[in-house]
Design a protein around this motif. Structure first.
Motif, mmCIF file in Angstrom:
data_model
loop_
_atom_site.group_PDB
_atom_site.id
_atom_site.type_symbol
_atom_site.label_atom_id
_atom_site.label_comp_id
_atom_site.label_asym_id
_atom_site.label_seq_id
_atom_site.Cartn_x
_atom_site.Cartn_y
_atom_site.Cartn_z
ATOM 1 N N GLY A 112 1.093 -1.045 -0.248
ATOM 2 C CA GLY A 112 -0.090 -0.416 -0.266
ATOM 3 C C GLY A 112 1.239 1.468 -0.215
ATOM 4 N N ARG A 113 1.857 1.504 0.770
ATOM 5 C CA ARG A 113 2.777 2.550 0.899
ATOM 6 C C ARG A 113 3.918 2.424 -0.319
ATOM 7 N NH1 ARG A 113 3.485 4.130 5.938
ATOM 8 N NH2 ARG A 113 5.476 5.518 5.883
ATOM 9 N N TYR A 134 2.352 1.937 -3.507
ATOM 10 C CA TYR A 134 1.155 2.120 -4.409
ATOM 11 C C TYR A 134 1.115 3.973 -3.905
ATOM 12 C CZ TYR A 134 -2.762 2.204 -7.622
ATOM 13 O OH TYR A 134 -3.549 2.149 -8.371
ATOM 14 N N GLU A 135 0.464 3.922 -3.596
ATOM 15 C CA GLU A 135 0.828 5.456 -2.564
ATOM 16 C C GLU A 135 1.494 6.897 -2.911
ATOM 17 O OE1 GLU A 135 -1.723 6.810 1.254
ATOM 18 O OE2 GLU A 135 0.043 6.467 2.118
ATOM 19 N N ALA A 136 3.109 5.607 -2.655
ATOM 20 C CA ALA A 136 4.479 7.009 -3.406
ATOM 21 C C ALA A 136 4.057 6.305 -4.769
ATOM 22 C CB ALA A 136 5.751 5.420 -2.405
ATOM 23 N N ARG A 169 3.128 1.795 -9.680
ATOM 24 C CA ARG A 169 1.288 1.519 -10.230
ATOM 25 C C ARG A 169 1.179 0.217 -11.041
ATOM 26 N NH1 ARG A 169 0.428 4.837 -6.731
ATOM 27 N NH2 ARG A 169 -1.498 6.307 -7.022
#
Lengths: 119, 142
Positions: A103-104, A106-108, A111
């Protein structure tokens, strides 16, 4: 995203591969089953895994994966780090679980990771 | 060029070394990277099977100008139902093998996906010989 950004996003420790810090990584794969990694990975990925044994490094090497992250606070033994170093890889340890680490990233901004048809 | 390796049985710490050496040898010889990866993945899966199920055996890699032929001959119990074994997700590996990151039932399908030709000759009670052919400049991963 550069390897140094991955280390920062995961609040990780770089165990080997300082020369890899400016390498660009566009995709990620989170898996504990190495056959799934071999069936799935086609791009230049960072591999996130909780599997701390020589097979994770060997599978990554065979798949030309240059960055391996060990999740859930697991620390690989010295001989594994040495094998990764011989193979020219970066190895990172993070306190985060697989879910949170993915998740981290992806958020950063990572993709890529691909899809596979349901069969 | 022919390379030959003894693959010890039931020692997962060494499993995959023969495949890694073949990968490096093909790289040094300037073989197409796509063909190297397909060869390495198919051979690695076969090597893991040889260690997990086959009790070890002999791995050979032969490089000719147009293809790589990998032959993995084990001394194991053989495959009783090959059609079932080829199915994705089917595995007879014990729990401890899954804990090591294998036994997902993807080994033979991964070999088939990466090889241009896959031949499996298995005799119950005598062993299994897997032959993987990768054509140089062949098709991409299926």
């Amino acid at each position: 995203m550069k390897v140094r950004d991955i280390v920062a996003a995961l609040e990780g420790i770089l165990l080997t591969g300082e020369d890899m810090l400016d390498v660009d990584i566009e995709a990620a794969c989170g898996a504990d089953l190495m056959s799934d990694v071999m069936a799935f990975v086609k791009e230049n990925v960072v591999l996130l895994t909780g599997l701390v044994n020589p097979q994770s490094i060997r599978t990554a090497d065979l798949m030309d994966i240059r960055v391996v992250v060990f999740v859930r606070g697991k620390m690989p033994p010295k001989d594994m780090i040495a094998e990764a170093q011989r193979n020219g890889m970066a190895v990172i340890a993070t306190k985060y679980s697989m879910f949170l680490a993915c998740g981290r990233l992806y958020e950063a901004g990572i993709r890529g990771g691909g899809t596979r048809e349901i069969r | 060029m022919k390379l030959c390796y003894d693959v010890p049985g039931a020692d997962l710490s060494l499993a995959g070394k023969a495949s890694a050496e073949v990968k490096r040898a093909l790289g040094r010889l300037g073989v197409d990277p796509g063909a190297i990866k397909r060869t390495a993945v198919a051979m690695y899966e076969a090597e893991m099977n040889m260690v997990i199920h086959g009790g070890g055996g002999v791995a050979t890699a032969e490089l000719s100008p147009d293809r790589v032929v990998i032959t993995m001959a084990d001394r194991g119990p053989g495959i009783p139902d090959l059609e079932l074994a080829m199915r994705e997700g089917y595995s007879t590996a014990p729990a401890w093998i899954r804990e090591m990151g294998f036994g997902a039932g993807m080994g033979l399908p991964n070999m088939e996906r990466n090889a241009d030709e896959l031949h499996i000759d298995s005799t119950p009670g005598k062993g299994t010989t897997v032959t993987i052919v990768v054509n140089l400049g062949g098709v991409a991963q299926k």
